[in-house]
Design an enzyme around this catalytic site. Structure first.
Site, short mmCIF file in Angstrom:
data_model
loop_
_atom_site.label_atom_id
_atom_site.label_comp_id
_atom_site.label_asym_id
_atom_site.label_seq_id
_atom_site.Cartn_x
_atom_site.Cartn_y
_atom_site.Cartn_z
N THR A 130 0.82 -1.20 0.00
CA THR A 130 0.00 0.00 0.00
C THR A 130 0.86 1.25 0.00
OG1 THR A 130 -1.55 1.28 1.37
CG2 THR A 130 -0.10 -0.22 2.51
N ASP A 131 0.31 2.36 -0.49
CA ASP A 131 1.02 3.63 -0.41
C ASP A 131 1.06 4.18 1.01
OD1 ASP A 131 -1.65 4.39 -0.19
OD2 ASP A 131 -1.60 5.85 -1.81
#
Length: 348
Positions: A130-131
């Protein structure tokens, strides 16, 4: 090509499986079937000879060894994870156990299998992340997350995913395991579990209930249609460079308030009510440690692999709203599950 997909009964994993099977790839779906998973998500491909299901938990090392031996996959796509930030605030233990310890078990099972097969270079361990591991960005629109951005996780969820990312890189550097990693922005689309923002807003709006928006709604996210994400993940799996990370984004930054307002406008058109759905928006106490802004620089995957998102946010929201209108039989039973349809994580 046979791919072992962990978390394949979840939101993103099921999109990957549906697309992979449609392209002729054999898939083994390994899923523990926790609260957010549903085999209905892959029902459209479940009867094909290209699909197999294993009910197992990535925390169970013996089960992982058995599954690798039985199915002999050519690649692993690791999506199984606890993923809801609010839940991680209320109960971080599950996130540590699944996202960190589970990833460790999977890496070790994959390494044992890979070594036993003669360490084939064509084998791939694709870790999907995930960012949120990068932390929070300033408001400046020219500043975005790149693959070189320093990790700065702010929630138990993002910290657990950051730890998993580091484990995957370490197994590549130390043991030579052929890995690729991807970090994506916020996903949305069909089969999204009802506690997440977009389906939650759709379902509450349909019921005429208040639409809770954290703080003043100014937090910014980059939104990626889940079927675009699945396409990007298969692209990286098959053509990404070993040991390399790729950021995947939708080029669609919006504040939370802008996003919910856009959803309401689509609902006004597709399911009109006696008053505009936006009148249901209510601001609620902000989430602890709420990151101000995420934004993805996806130039590496575009330049090296030629991948770009194909679905605009406007089109994706319309498709998503229409899907939830057409598939009440899918989401309504899920509302009875623990926590579904609620915003958690407001207690500290």
């Amino acid at each position: 090509m046979k791919v072992l997909v962990t978390g394949g009964a979840g939101f993103i994993g099921s999109a990957v499986i549906r697309l992979a099977v449609s392209r002729g790839l054999a898939v083994v779906n390994l899923d523990a079937l926790t609260y957010a998973a549903s085999l209905e998500n892959v029902a459209s491909v479940a009867t094909t000879p290209l699909y197999a299901f294993e009910h197992a938990d990535i925390r169970d090392r013996a089960a992982l060894d058995r599954i690798f031996d039985a199915h002999q996959p050519d690649a692993v796509m690791h999506l199984a994870a606890e993923s809801h930030v609010d839940r991680s605030i209320d109960g971080p233990a599950d996130f540590i156990e699944t996202n960190i310890n589970g990833t460790f078990n999977l890496l070790e099972a994959a390494r044992k299998y890979w070594a036993g097969k003669g360490r084939p270079e064509a084998f791939r361990f694709h870790h999907i992340s995930t960012d949120e591991v990068y932390g929070s960005l300033p408001a400046d629109p020219s500043v975005k997350f790149t693959e070189e951005t320093r990790y700065d996780p702010r929630s138990p969820y993002s910290a657990s995913k950051a730890a998993a990312d580091h484990l995957v890189r370490a197994w590549h550097e130390t043991y030579g395991l052929p890995v690729v990693l991807t970090n994506c922005s916020n996903n949305y689309g069909p089969y999204h579990f009802p506690e997440k923002l977009i389906p939650l807003m759709i379902i509450k709006a349909l019921a005429g209930e208040p639409l809770p928006v954290y703080g003043d709604g100014s937090n910014v996210r980059d939104w990626l249609y889940v079927e675009d994400h699945a396409d990007a993940l298969l692209t990286v799996l098959q053509r990404g460079e070993t040991g390399r990370s790729y950021n995947i984004g939708g080029n669609s930054e919006r504040t939370n308030l802008e996003l919910v307002t856009a959803l309401c406008a689509v609902l006004d058109e597709l399911r009109p009510s006696t008053q505009p759905h936006a009148s249901l928006i209510r601001f609620v106490d902000d989430r602890p440690g709420h990151d101000a802004r995420y934004a993805i620089d996806a130039s590496r995957i575009a330049g090296e692999l030629g991948w770009r998102p194909s679905v605009t946010l406007e089109e994706g929201l319309r498709r998503t709203v229409q899907w939830y209108l057409d598939n009440e039989r899918w989401w309504r039973p899920l509302l009875a599950r623990k926590g579904a349809g609620e915003r958690l994580g407001t207690k500290v």
